[in-house]
Design a protein around this motif. Structure first.
Motif, PDB file in Angstrom:
ATOM      1  N   VAL A 293      -6.663   7.814   5.528  1.00 52.06           N
ATOM      2  CA  VAL A 293      -5.071   8.982   4.407  1.00 52.06           C
ATOM      3  C   VAL A 293      -6.376   9.654   3.210  1.00 52.06           C
ATOM      4  O   VAL A 293      -6.471  11.149   3.686  1.00 52.06           O
ATOM      5  CB  VAL A 293      -5.054   7.593   3.277  1.00 52.06           C
TER       6      VAL A 293
ATOM      7  N   LEU B 153      -7.101   3.273   4.460  1.00 53.99           N
ATOM      8  CA  LEU B 153      -7.736   4.342   3.660  1.00 53.99           C
ATOM      9  C   LEU B 153      -7.976   5.625   4.410  1.00 53.99           C
ATOM     10  O   LEU B 153      -8.325   6.408   3.673  1.00 53.99           O
ATOM     11  CB  LEU B 153      -7.827   3.338   3.419  1.00 53.99           C
TER      12      LEU B 153
ATOM     13  N   THR C 237      -7.902  12.857  -5.563  1.00 50.89           N
ATOM     14  CA  THR C 237      -7.240  11.827  -4.997  1.00 50.89           C
ATOM     15  C   THR C 237      -7.623  10.663  -6.843  1.00 50.89           C
ATOM     16  O   THR C 237      -8.902  10.570  -6.937  1.00 50.89           O
ATOM     17  CB  THR C 237      -7.740  10.863  -3.897  1.00 50.89           C
TER      18      THR C 237
ATOM     19  N   VAL D 162      -3.233   6.550  -4.844  1.00 49.03           N
ATOM     20  CA  VAL D 162      -2.806   5.903  -3.140  1.00 49.03           C
ATOM     21  C   VAL D 162      -3.545   4.634  -4.200  1.00 49.03           C
ATOM     22  O   VAL D 162      -4.331   4.241  -5.011  1.00 49.03           O
ATOM     23  CB  VAL D 162      -4.795   6.360  -2.783  1.00 49.03           C
TER      24      VAL D 162
ATOM     25  N   ARG E  16      -2.825  13.393  -5.908  1.00 50.76           N
ATOM     26  CA  ARG E  16      -2.234  11.797  -5.168  1.00 50.76           C
ATOM     27  C   ARG E  16      -2.876  10.424  -5.591  1.00 50.76           C
ATOM     28  O   ARG E  16      -3.949  11.081  -5.986  1.00 50.76           O
ATOM     29  CB  ARG E  16      -2.918  12.160  -4.133  1.00 50.76           C
TER      30      ARG E  16
ATOM     31  N   ASP F 246       0.772  -1.252  -0.228  1.00 48.43           N
ATOM     32  CA  ASP F 246       0.094   0.222   0.168  1.00 48.43           C
ATOM     33  C   ASP F 246       0.665   1.261  -0.183  1.00 48.43           C
ATOM     34  O   ASP F 246       2.400   1.115   0.591  1.00 48.43           O
ATOM     35  CB  ASP F 246      -0.929   0.043   1.182  1.00 48.43           C
ATOM     36  N   ARG F 247       0.443   1.873  -0.891  1.00 48.01           N
ATOM     37  CA  ARG F 247       1.211   3.053  -0.950  1.00 48.01           C
ATOM     38  C   ARG F 247       0.409   4.660  -1.346  1.00 48.01           C
ATOM     39  O   ARG F 247      -0.562   4.097  -1.964  1.00 48.01           O
ATOM     40  CB  ARG F 247       2.568   3.130  -2.645  1.00 48.01           C
ATOM     41  N   VAL F 248       1.490   5.901  -1.305  1.00 46.77           N
ATOM     42  CA  VAL F 248       0.430   6.902  -1.653  1.00 46.77           C
ATOM     43  C   VAL F 248       1.650   7.540  -2.359  1.00 46.77           C
ATOM     44  O   VAL F 248       2.194   7.760  -1.447  1.00 46.77           O
ATOM     45  CB  VAL F 248       0.478   8.094   0.168  1.00 46.77           C
ATOM     46  N   HIS F 249       1.453   8.084  -3.344  1.00 43.63           N
ATOM     47  CA  HIS F 249       1.966   8.732  -4.634  1.00 43.63           C
ATOM     48  C   HIS F 249       1.036  10.353  -4.501  1.00 43.63           C
ATOM     49  O   HIS F 249       0.720  10.478  -5.574  1.00 43.63           O
ATOM     50  CB  HIS F 249       2.399   7.928  -5.580  1.00 43.63           C
TER      51      HIS F 249
END
Length: 284
Positions: free
Chosen positions: A143, A140, A152, A118, A116, A106-109
């Protein structure tokens, strides 16, 4: 936001390997990218899973060797989502841990324009279906509690939709109701997914969903009945997120990695017995 979405490249660590003894998946990806050259700058290149077929570290090095220069040329970060053929820990060994460690990517860019992407890792070891844990949904929710200035985009391999074919319905995502509750009222503008290998659209929690066609092959969801077939095609989507509904444009082209060079011959054609066997082995 302007996003190039690709999915289901199914690369091997061994460049000589062929998907279904026919498709050179590296050549399929490179040929598709060459055809898409004129699209111009984007804010992100998003790969929605099944980046690898064999889950090896070498396959992920090949992926980045091909895609990193393309993303750099387009002026965008590369975002990679894990699919059911991927191995999250192997990807972490190549590109580092995600937001919640190495086993779940799991990542947030954050993007330059204030938006962004997600990423949710819906893969489960040994399974073809997708699953989100309560911990992932809580992450999530946390975030999304702080909206991004530019909105997003959520990227996940398994689409949060009801699939179009019997085989894909056995390889679906759960839990949809809980995910819908997290997304409802959030700043998520669109959910991008792969897995089906064909284009599809829908919505969850009031948020549009777009499924891009595969790079390694494209499934025919209407012409096979209770069977399942895929054609030697490659596709990608351009997703534009701004005011109003997202705009999605998709191209599907003959595969540059097809050893036969004949799109009329299916890459595979599974009869109903084969569909049931695959569902029993990898599905719910």
């Amino acid at each position: 936001m302007r996003i190039l979405q690709i999915t289901d490249t199914h690369l091997y660590g061994d460049p000589a390997a062929r998907h279904y003894d026919r498709i050179d998946t590296g050549a399929a990806l490179e040929g598709l990218l060459a055809a898409l050259g004129p699209i111009g700058p984007v804010d992100a290149v998003v790969h929605t899973g099944d980046a690898s077929e064999d889950g090896t570290e070498e396959s992920y090095r090949r992926l980045h060797a091909i895609l990193d220069p393309v993303a750099e040329r387009l002026g965008a970060p590369l975002v990679v989502t894990m699919g059911n053929h991927d191995v999250s820990a192997a990807y972490a060994a190549v590109r580092g841990p995600g937001a919640r460690g190495t086993e779940v990517q799991d990542r947030v860019h954050a993007l330059a324009g204030g938006g962004r992407v997600v990423v949710l890792d819906s893969s489960r070891p040994g399974a073809g279906y997708g699953e989100l844990t309560a911990e992932q949904l809580d992450w999530l929710r946390g975030v999304l509690a702080e909206p991004a200035a530019g909105g997003t985009v959520l990227a996940i391999h398994h689409p949060p939709l009801v699939a179009a074919t019997p085989l894909l319905r056995s390889l679906d995502l759960e839990p949809l109701d809980e995910l819908a509750g997290v997304l409802a009222g959030s700043d998520v503008r669109i959910v991008l997914a792969g897995h089906y290998h064909h284009e599809m659209s829908g919505s969850i929690g009031g948020v549009p969903v777009h499924v891009a066609p595969g790079v390694t092959n494209v499934v025919d969801p209407l012409g096979a009945g209770e069977s399942e077939r895929a054609l030697a095609l490659s596709g990608a989507s351009l997703v534009e997120v701004g005011e109003g509904a997202p705009r999605v444009v998709t191209s599907v082209l003959p595969s540059a990695g097809d050893a036969l060079g004949d799109v009329t011959v299916p890459v595979y054609l599974f009869g109903s017995d084969q569909v049931r066997a695959i569902a029993e082995a990898a599905g719910r």
